[in-house]
Enzyme design. Structure first.
Site, PDB file in Angstrom:
ATOM      1  N   SER A 288     -40.576  61.733   9.359  1.00 20.95           N
ATOM      2  CA  SER A 288     -39.113  60.952  10.324  1.00 20.95           C
ATOM      3  C   SER A 288     -40.237  60.458  11.101  1.00 20.95           C
ATOM      4  O   SER A 288     -41.415  60.601  11.421  1.00 20.95           O
ATOM      5  CB  SER A 288     -38.375  61.539  10.987  1.00 20.95           C
ATOM      6  OG  SER A 288     -39.061  62.759  11.627  1.00 20.95           O
ATOM      7  N   ASP A 289     -40.158  59.503  12.131  1.00 21.76           N
ATOM      8  CA  ASP A 289     -41.285  58.752  13.585  1.00 21.76           C
ATOM      9  C   ASP A 289     -40.551  60.463  14.536  1.00 21.76           C
ATOM     10  O   ASP A 289     -40.002  61.217  14.265  1.00 21.76           O
ATOM     11  CB  ASP A 289     -40.001  57.595  14.244  1.00 21.76           C
ATOM     12  CG  ASP A 289     -41.475  56.969  13.866  1.00 21.76           C
ATOM     13  OD1 ASP A 289     -42.725  57.807  14.710  1.00 21.76           O
ATOM     14  OD2 ASP A 289     -41.640  56.186  14.902  1.00 21.76           O
ATOM     15  N   TRP A 290     -41.437  59.698  15.527  1.00 18.80           N
ATOM     16  CA  TRP A 290     -42.247  60.933  16.716  1.00 18.80           C
ATOM     17  C   TRP A 290     -40.544  61.534  17.030  1.00 18.80           C
ATOM     18  O   TRP A 290     -40.442  60.545  17.739  1.00 18.80           O
ATOM     19  CB  TRP A 290     -43.023  59.864  17.284  1.00 18.80           C
ATOM     20  CG  TRP A 290     -43.468  61.442  18.402  1.00 18.80           C
ATOM     21  CD1 TRP A 290     -42.854  61.510  19.631  1.00 18.80           C
ATOM     22  CD2 TRP A 290     -44.757  62.387  18.585  1.00 18.80           C
ATOM     23  NE1 TRP A 290     -43.572  61.953  20.777  1.00 18.80           N
ATOM     24  CE2 TRP A 290     -44.719  62.657  19.300  1.00 18.80           C
ATOM     25  CE3 TRP A 290     -45.798  61.745  18.064  1.00 18.80           C
ATOM     26  CZ2 TRP A 290     -46.160  62.994  20.105  1.00 18.80           C
ATOM     27  CZ3 TRP A 290     -46.858  62.942  18.353  1.00 18.80           C
ATOM     28  CH2 TRP A 290     -46.987  63.301  19.493  1.00 18.80           C
TER      29      TRP A 290
END
Ligand code: NOJ
Length: 733
Positions: A288-290
């Site tokens: 996932s992104d941050w």
């Protein structure tokens, strides 16, 4: 009490038995990777599996947009770390704990944002695309991979291949422009550069395609926002670069922040599972992104962290970047039988697969090399310089004022970018250091030694209202034969969370140029920025405009060489420069309008942009002869050969890129006015000519994809477009 004792004895037995058995199948290099994975997954407890699905951060995070607490106690069983350090020894210590102090000895995967170089900083990706030289980009990425690997990084969160058509969005700097084919070609080059021939090669690192998918469509250019992506544009515009890079073997992908027409990219089963894993058969993993999992709550599709974790995991996000949701909630979700154990095993297997392919189980530690041999090697700097040179775009050159006259004796070098180093590196250049960079002033001084006097004056800052420096700048201009004004954007005006409502330069910079123009001296604008700029007021005041983007470590000498004529500009725009911000969105491969002529145009300004995609001048004069085609009719099984000969009638040897476009004027689904299908860059000696060739494959180049991803080839008339020429041919059944 007896039970506790029994559990204790069993656990101790498990730990010692795994440690003692060095001949375990998953540790055996001679066994196939798939067998090693099966063996290892079969031995793992649920807790050990869940550790693999999480990524924590290590070190001090210097990214102001993604604040996360530094974790002091790293569990050695963790799947991955974002490694905010460049020290290989620290990595080795962390890795030693994972290898020696955990039951199974699974290595940690160390990731980092190596976006356009590690310590040797290359031009930003948008600039790289303007070079039209994928081989050079591949070489630059290979150098970035080597510097990363020697610093303890196995995995980069790059390339970004989000087609981006709104220059207000700060992240246009990070991708390869407005066109899907360009993003695909440069994305593939970058993957090949990072990953090398094989992921297990000494200096290969794993690539991560981001941000999957549609992020470039952020509404109004505002970051993290909703994106409206129709199924047709998903397949036609946003997915093709991903498909090409997945086919090229990209190890991982990152799920995006954006909400795709109501279903966030991080909870999107259709894109993450049905397309990526089932149709394209990607066998690596998605991170996932941050905080993107947690953000599903803000986006309104999850009521709490548990539900967010459930949705992201079930959609196909295998690794949770930083927000600890998988760690906290997956055990319970498995116990409640909401997440089947087979799905956990598949996710773990995907992560382990990349670790095995990288050779981490067999060679978990970084080789320690002296810092002086690790970074900024002459060959790496040479690639950085060549890429900076080839990505510079000469936008305007009235009366061939450039290259500078050899008889020139004085230059006024003015502007906030003229002696700046930090901003020349651009966003996402964590390990880049000012001390490694040559400013434009330093570049020009070196270029001209003592033969030309360079009268430097900053004039003003990048923004603000302080005009106190104007007078000195005007004086410098008055005593010089020519004025070079270096303007632009600070590096943090681009990248993540760096949207701008206007793409014009701040008024103070425009005013500086207006005042300098009044001196009547010839004026050259040098622009360093991470997005196309609104130049409508500046363009008439400049005799020449040189777009240098954020060119990186070697930027200063590259720019000096272009100005002096040591290098011949060969860059062409990979993104359109609108005339004004209000024209956004404007991009070359738009669909045709219902009315032709002037109807539907703006009433207050021209409807044409200032510079189209593909625009870029040279010091050579390139003349195209008529395009030739092998036949006016082809069948579906035949190939059509198109050729054009380009002569260099100028005095300088130069490189020319031929961009081959196709259009399909009548189709079941309206097609763009033209689409780039191929490009080729070649050097042409002064006074000689070269033939460029494009072999048209009907299924690849004349077909289109529908809203469900089916490729369709319709017979009928097509056009080839090259440098203003348009040639008809027909596809017959
Ligand atoms: C957020 C950014 O969107 C992404 O591009 C980056 O790779 C991660 N943070 C990690 O720093």
């Amino acid at each position: 009490m007896k039970l506790i004792l029994l559990i204790f004895i069993c656990c101790s037995f498990m730990i010692t038995s795994c440690k003692q058995e060095d001949n375990l199948k998953y540790k055996d290099k001679t066994v196939t990777i798939e067998d090693r994975i099966n063996d290892l997954v079969g031995r793992m407890t649920l807790k050990e599996k869940i550790f693999q699905l999480n990524q924590y951060i290590f070190g001090v995070n210097t990214n102001a947009n993604n604040i996360g607490e530094t974790i002091n106690e790293i569990p050695p069983e963790i799947g991955s770390l974002i490694y905010f350090s460049s020290d290989p020894e620290t990595r080795n210590q962390l890795q030693k704990k994972a290898m020696e102090e955990t039951r199974l000895g699974i290595p940690i995967l160390f990731g980092f944002d190596v976006i356009h170089g590690f310590r040797t900083i290359y031009p930003i990706s948008l600039a790289q695309a303007c070079s039209w030289n994928p081989e050079l980009v591949k070489n630059a990425c290979a150098v970035a991979a080597k510097e990363s690997k020697l610093s303890g990084v196995d995995w980069t969160f790059s390339p970004m291949i989000d087609v981006a058509r709104d220059a207000r969005w700060g992240r246009v700097a990070e991708g390869y422009g407005e066109d899907q084919y360009t993003n695909a070609v440069f994305g593939v080059a970058s993957v090949m550069g990072y990953q090398g021939e094989s992921l297990s090669d000494t200096f290969s690192i794993a690539a991560c395609l981001k941000h999957y998918v549609g992020y470039g469509q952020s509404e109004g250019g505002r970051d993290y926002r909703y994106t409206e992506v129709s199924p047709q544009s998903l397949w036609e515009t946003f997915l093709p670069p991903y498909e090409a890079c997945v086919k090229a073997g990209a190890a991982t992908l990152m799920s995006a922040f954006n909400d795709i027409s109501g279903v966030p990219a991080t909870a999107n089963h259709y894109t993450l599972t049905e397309i990526l894993k089932e149709r394209w058969k990607h066998d690596g993993f998605v991170v996932s992104d941050w905080d993107a999992v947690d953000q599903l709550i803000n986006q309104g599709v999850a009521g709490d962290r548990k539900e967010a974790g459930y949705k992201a995991f079930m959609a196909g996000v295998e690794m949770d970047m930083k927000d600890n949701i998988y760690m906290e909630n997956i055990p319970q979700l498995v116990n409640e039988k909401k997440i089947p154990i087979e799905k956990i095993d598949d996710a773990v297997a995907r992560i382990l697969r990349i670790k095995f392919r990288l050779g981490l189980f067999d060679k978990p530690y970084t080789t320690i090399v002296e810092e002086t041999n690790r970074y900024l090697q002459p060959a790496s700097r040479a690639i950085a310089k060549q890429l900076a040179v080839e990505s510079i775009v000469l936008l305007k050159n009235e009366k061939q004022i450039l290259p500078l006259e050899t008889a020139l004796k004085s230059i006024a070098l003015i502007g906030p970018m003229a002696n700046d180093k930090s901003n020349l590196m651009g966003a996402w250049s964590y390990n880049g250091k000012e001390q490694d960079v040559e400013s434009i002033l330093e570049g020009l001084i070196k270029e001209y030694k003592n033969e030309v006097s360079i009268n430097f004056s900053k004039g003003c800052d990048f923004d603000g209202i302080d005009e106190a420096g104007f007078q000195e700048a005007i004086k410098a201009a008055q005593k010089s034969e020519i004025i070079i004004v270096c303007l632009g954007e600070k590096k943090n005006w681009s990248g993540e969370n760096a949207s701008r409502s206007s793409i014009a330069l701040p008024p103070i910079q425009e005013k500086l140029v207006t005042e300098l123009h009044k001196t009547g001296k010839p004026l050259i604008l040098v622009l360093s920025n991470g997005r196309p700029l609104e130049l409508v007021r500046l363009e008439p005041l400049a005799d020449a405009i040189v777009e240098i983007w954020q060119p990186g470590t070697e930027g200063g000498s590259a720019v000096a060489g272009i100005l002096s004529g040591k290098f011949n500009p060969s860059g062409k725009l990979a993104i359109t420069f609108p005339l004004t911000t209000g024209q956004i969105p404007i991009y070359y491969n738009m669909r045709p309008s219902a009315r032709t002529g002037t109807q539907g145009n703006y009433q207050d300004i021209s409807t044409e942009p200032l510079y189209w995609f593909g625009h870029g001048m040279s010091y050579s004069d390139f003349e195209y002869d008529s395009v030739r085609i092998s036949s006016e009719k082809i069948t579906r099984e035949q190939k059509l050969i198109a050729e054009v000969t380009v002569s260099n009638s100028g005095k300088m040897t130069g490189k020319e890129t031929v961009l081959w476009f196709i259009s399909d004027p009548v189709c079941s689904i309206s097609r763009p006015v033209k689409e780039l299908k191929y490009f080729d860059k070649k050097e042409i000696q002064a006074g000689s000519k070269t033939t460029f060739r494009f072999e048209i494959d009907p299924m690849r180049d004349l077909s289109y994809v529908d809203a469900t991803g089916n490729r369709i080839l319709e017979s009928g008339g097509f056009y080839i477009h090259v440098n203003g020429q348009k040639l008809k041919f027909e596809l017959v059944d």
